[in-house]
Structure formats: structure tokens, C-alpha cells
Design an enzyme around this catalytic site. Structure first.
Site: not given
Length: 645
Positions: A542, A345, A546
């Protein structure tokens, strides 16, 4: 609240470190739990005693050998019988007990006792590996806070941690364990967070800082406002994660376990066939045949194969835990060793998640600092991360804020506020804005191509300028991407941010591919496509968005420090200290663990095959078979344990 500045009152202390007496009791209980070690060593001592007594009285020697058999083989026989009765399956425990009893039946009491002793000792060593893998969590549980000192209108009161509610104010004295997650409201201290993040150096905490349950307060008193109930603390989540890990088994170990049942049946059938057919087909005597069969039963047993996987995996998990990387199971360590691609990410993972102003561009005729002052004044009433970045920039440049009035949010665009009697608007800059002056439009395109998030500044209805903001790369991002590339692992970035921003951040970090403008389901589709193309994929993230991608990946890694609860729940691995470098280091450790497992399997299979062939071609004595077989078991366990170093 002012009363809390007058010193720390003398009240009953909250959760403290266990006192020496508790630690001694804990050590004694720990020793008693390791009864395998006690029984194994006792069995060995009885074996040596029986061997020494044998020259004086054979009868007494046999009785002592029986005691050695019982002491060393009781747990294994019990486990083997439970497997036979409950699962209707044979395992290596019954094979070894049968081999030992077979040796005793033909007069080889000492060899049978040696087999029992070394088999029990190897089992104790494997238990030791399991204990070491759980050592960090057991120490963490021993620090679990039970009480807290709550500050209220009626003074200070010692309460159970389970009774705390969000908003309670606690006092934590020097040297005490912080009993709940919270915010520091008064005081300052250095807090040792090693139990949570793996950081060895205490972290300074002052007003407004977060603190975690289970961490150790330093030299100063802290007044902490509770932000999470006991069951929702990061501490409680860590315990739950690691307890879950104890019940997970690597695929390689599950394969070995399935193989064990089939293999054990084949060995028993082959032993029975040898005893029945060899005298008829080969003309061997009954005693010679039975001896050969017992040697075969010993050397063909898969003890070393069964012990090839878990000690190595458990040792690797223990080593990771000491560095703040928690696995939810050995299966994930096993999978991590096969990693082909790591997907990241962007915001909060590769980047710090804290945007900063990179440029303020103003049109001709406007004073730059005046424009910055107006923007920061308007944004000071907003809690948006971009707004905070603009206010921080103004503070850095020493700009004085003015009073802003009538601030309102313009849905999907930005904000509007009155500063010094003029209406200022700050919002999303659009490249298709036909009314924007050519100079601003050209600058907008350049800033956007460099990965900036660009906001347009307007005064009344006039175009004033552009303010560019960008999330900064984490300090370890470039190093971890470089390390993964050296390991032959490709990297991908998946983000909901604009494609231009994604590509710019990917270039800065060295990421191979970047995909932007992704919704959570788009990230999942990319992960699925990567798995079809490359096999084992790791996803590092995080945020809530996600979570689906973390679940879809072969191994999901969550940033534990700033990660959301949803990400932590679905992830397979948690980086408690948010240290990106641990991604590459943990993959490297998983590869080492798999390499050791392969070494063990090849070595164990080779020894078994060599001993079986040697038994029928050259002839192997039962003592040599016992030493060769059980010695190889000890070696594979010790080879796995070296990851603990």
C-alpha cells in the site's frame, strides 16, 4: 463557517444522478452501439426468409441470400480486409467469408448464409462479453460529476468540477453525487460508496471523515472541503485504471492471435492444394473436390480457438469489478491464475497501520497512571502515529492530560517535554543500553521478541519504564493466509519493520516466511529471487516504499482505500475496498478463468480435428460442418460467459 449550520439554501443542485430521459437516451445509444447484434439477427432473418421463398422463386431467393450475406458479413469482411491490407496477414474473418462465398459458388446458398449468420452471432456474443466487462466503468463514467456548489464569501455559486481547487468548501445536498474528494467540515450523512469501494452498505460520514468524488450522498447535507483537484481524485484514477485495462491483452490471447495468422495461411494453402492436387492424385471429380475443400475450409477455421480466451477473461474481470477489485488488463488476470507465492507488506496491508499500546511497564516506585498521564501529555503535541496511540490509551483509561511545555523532537530517538516541572523523554528503547536497570532490560527483550515496538520512558535522567506498542492485524489477515495455504500457495511477508516484529506478526497471521529490516530495494531483490525460484509472484502492498516491489512482481496488488498514489500507479490490480479476503478470492477466480480457457482450447481443438478427419474419412455434409464448427464457437463463448453469474 457558522452560516453553514443554518440549513441548506435553495441553490442550483450539483451533480445528480442521470434523469430517466438521460438513461433512456443512454440505453438507445447502447443498443445502436451493438450493431453486431442487429446485423447478425437481421442476417438470420433474411436467411430464413430466403429459404422460405426458395420454393416459390429461386431468383428472388438468391437476391435475399445476397442481402443476408452482406448484412451478416459486412463487418467481418471489413475487419479481415483491414488486417490483410494494413498488417499483410490473414485472419479468421476472411477465412469464413471465403468459405461462405465458396459454398454459394456451388449452390449451397443456405449453408453459406447459415455460416455467415452463426459467425456474426458468435462475434456479437464476444462483443457482449466485452461490454459486460466494461459495464461497471461505463456506469461509473455516467455518474461522473460535472458541477459543484462552492461556498464562498460571495455566497454560493455553481462551478465546473474542473475549476475546483484544494481548500474550496462545497455543499452537497441529500441525493447528490459528491463532486470531489474531500473532508467533511460540517453535517452528517450516510454515503453510498459502492462505485468506489464496492461496499453495498452506505457508510456514515461525519466531521473529519473522508469522502470521495462519484459517491452518492444520503439523507443529510454535507459541507466538504476539497482535498484533491478533479484529475487527482480516486474516482478519476479508477476510470484511468479501467480504461487502461481495455487495451491490455492476456498472453494466452496474444499467442492465439499470433497462431491465427499462421494457421489461416496454412488452411488457405491446404484448401488450394486440395483443389489442385486431389483430382490429379486421387481421381476425384472437380465438383466433389471443390465441395470437400469448402467443407474443409469451414471446419478447419479457428473461430472457436480464437474465441476461447477473451470472453472468459473479460467475464472474470467484470465479476471482480463488481466486488471492488479492478484489473488494469486481462493479462494480469491471466498471470494471476498461475500464482505460486503471495508476498505481503506488513504495515497497512496485513496490519491496520494503526498502532495501539499493548503494555505499559513501570519501574518500582512509580505510579503507572501518573507515568501514563505524563507520557500522553508530552506526546499530545506530536502527530506521530505512536504518539497518537499513547494519547488514545490515556483517553481509554480516563487519564487527565496536563499542560506540556518546551516539547522538542530528538532526531532519530524520540521526544522531550516539560510536564509539571519535570523533563520527560520518550524514545526508542535500545537493548544495548548498558545503564538500563536489569529488570527493564529483561522486560524490553521479552516485549521486543513478541513483536512490539518498545519506547523507553525517562524522567529527568531516571529510567521510569517501558511502553510497548504494536500494529494490529487486519481482521481478515488470518483467514486470507489460511485460504491461500488451502489453495497450495505459499505466503511471504516483506517489511521495513524490525525482524523481531516481522516474525511475531507472521506467526500471528500464519505467514510462511517473514523478512524484516528491508529497504525498498531489498524488497525488490526478494521479489526477484522468489520469481527465479517459484515463477509467478503476487505482491500486495500500500505504501510508496512498496511501489518498486509491486512493479517487480508478476502481479502487483495495491490497497486502493488507504494506498498511496505511487502504489496505485504501478500496481496491476487494485483492491478498492482494502478487503484482504479478496486476494484469495481473486486468485481463485483467475484460476477458474484459466481452467475455463483450457477447457475451451481443448474442446475447440478437439472439434476442429474431429471434423477435419471426419470430412476426409467418412464424409461430412457442408450443413453439418457449418453447425459443428460454428456451434463449437458459440459453446466456448457461452462457457466463458458463465463467469458473469
Amino acid at each position: 463557517m457558522q452560516a453553514i449550520h443554518k440549513g441548506v439554501p435553495a441553490v442550483q443542485q450539483s451533480s445528480k444522478l442521470p434523469d430517466p430521459r438521460k438513461r433512456r437516451r443512454h440505453s438507445l445509444l447502447s443498443m445502436l452501439r451493438h450493431r453486431e447484434i442487429v446485423l447478425a439477427l437481421g442476417s438470420g432473418l433474411l436467411m430464413l426468409t430466403a429459404w422460405g421463398v426458395g420454393s416459390i422463386s429461386q431468383t428472388v431467393s438468391v437476391f435475399i441470400y445476397v442481402a443476408a450475406y452482406f448484412m451478416g458479413g459486412f463487418l467481418q469482411a471489413k475487419e479481415g480486409l483491414e488486417t490483410l491490407i494494413k498488417e499483410r496477414d490473414l485472419d479468421v474473418n476472411l477465412l469464413m467469408i471465403a468459405a461462405a462465398l465458396g459454398a454459394a459458388s456451388i449452390g449451397y446458398w443456405n449453408e453459406g448464409a447459415m455460416l455467415i449468420f452463426i459467425f456474426a452471432l458468435s462475434g456479437a456474443l464476444e462483443s457482449f462479453a466485452s461490454e459486460r466487462s466494461q459495464k461497471d466503468i461505463s456506469e461509473l463514467i455516467s455518474l461522473k460529476p460535472e458541477t459543484a456548489v462552492r461556498v464562498g464569501e460571495d455566497g454560493m455559486k455553481v462551478v465546473a468540477v474542473e475549476d475546483l481547487v484544494i481548500g474550496d468548501l462545497l455543499i452537497v445536498k441529500p441525493g447528490e453525487i459528491i463532486p470531489a474528494d474531500g473532508l467533511v467540515r460540517s453535517g452528517g450523512s450516510a454515503v453510498n460508496q459502492a462505485t468506489i469501494t464496492g461496499e453495498s452498505i452506505p457508510v456514515d460520514k461525519s466531521i473529519g471523515d473522508n469522502v470521495f468524488a462519484g459517491t452518492l450522498n444520503g439523507e443529510g447535507a454535507l459541507y466538504v472541503e476539497v482535498t484533491s483537484p478533479a484529475e487527482g481524485t480516486l474516482f478519476a484514477k479508477i476510470i484511468a485504471l479501467v480504461e487502461q485495462a481495455q487495451n491490455e491483452t492476456p498472453e494466452s490471447q496474444r499467442f492465439i492471435k499470433r497462431l491465427e495468422g499462421v494457421y489461416a495461411k496454412v488452411v488457405v494453402a491446404a484448401t488450394a492444394g486440395l483443389i489442385l492436387l486431389a483430382p490429379l492424385l486421387l481421381g476425384w471429380s472437380w465438383s466433389f473436390t471443390f465441395y470437400k475443400a469448402m467443407v474443409f475450409l469451414v471446419v478447419a477455421s479457428p473461430c472457436a480457438l480464437v474465441s476461447s480466451v477473451m470472453p472468459a477473461m473479460l467475464s472474470a474481470m467484470s465479476k471482480s469489478a463488481r466486488k471492488g477489485v479492478l484489473f488494469k488488463g486481462g493479462a494480469h488476470m491471466d498471470n494471476l491464475g498461475n500464482t505460486q507465492v503471495v508476498a505481503f507488506d506488513k504495515t497497512g496491508t496485513l496490519t491496520a497501520g494503526q498502532p495501539v499500546v499493548t503494555e505499559l511497564f513501570v519501574a518500582e516506585g512509580y505510579d503507572r497512571l501518573e507515568v501514563l498521564a505524563a507520557c500522553a501529555s508530552a506526546e499530545s503535541l506530536s502527530e506521530h502515529p505512536l504518539a497518537r496511540a499513547i494519547v488514545e490509551r490515556a483517553a481509554i483509561e480516563g487519564v487527565q492530560l496536563r499542560e506540556a511545555e518546551d516539547m522538542k523532537s530528538i532526531t532519530g530517538w524520540g521526544i522531550e517535554a516539560r510536564v509539571d516541572g519535570r523533563i520527560w523523554r520518550i524514545g526508542k528503547a535500545e537493548e544495548h543500553d548498558a545503564a538500563m536497570p536489569d529488570g527493564l532490560l529483561a522486560r524490553l527483550k521479552k516485549l521486543a521478541s513478541e513483536g512490539n515496538t518498545v519506547s523507553l520512558i525517562m524522567q529527568d535522567n531516571n529510567y521510569v519504564g517501558l511502553i510497548a506498542l504494536q500494529d494490529t492485524l487486519r481482521s481478515q489477515a488470518v483467514a486470507v493466509i489460511s485460504k491461500l495455504r488451502e489453495m497450495g500457495i505459499a505466503t511471504v511477508m516483506l517489511t521495513g519493520d524490525r525482524s523481531e516484529t516481522a516474525k511475531a506478526v507472521a506467526r500471528a497471521a500464519g505467514v510462511d516466511q517473514a523478512f524484516g529490516d528491508l529497504l525498498p530495494e531489498d524488497k525488490v531483490n526478494h521479489i526477484k529471487n522468489l520469481r527465479k525460484k517459484h515463477g509467478h509472484i503476487v505482491m500486495v502492498g500500500d505504501g510508496v516504499n512498496d511501489a518498486p516491489a509491486l512493479a517487480a512482481a508478476t502481479v502487483g496488488m495495491a490497497m486502493g482505500g488507504g494506498g498511496t498514489g505511487a502504489a496505485l500507479e504501478v500496481a496491476d490490480v487494485v483492491l478498492m475496498n482494502d478487503n484482504l479476503e479478496m486476494v484469495a478470492e481473486t486468485v481463485a477466480l483467475a484460476r477458474r478463468a484459466r481452467k475455463i480457457v483450457k477447457q475451451n482450447l481443448v474442446f475447440a481443438a478437439g472439434i476442429i480435428l474431429t471434423l477435419i478427419i471426419g470430412n476426409f474419412v467418412q464424409g461430412i455434409s457442408l450443413p453439418l460442418g457449418v453447425i459443428g464448427h460454428e456451434g463449437s464457437t458459440l459453446l466456448v463463448i457461452l462457457n466463458g460467459l458463465r463467469l458473469l453469474r
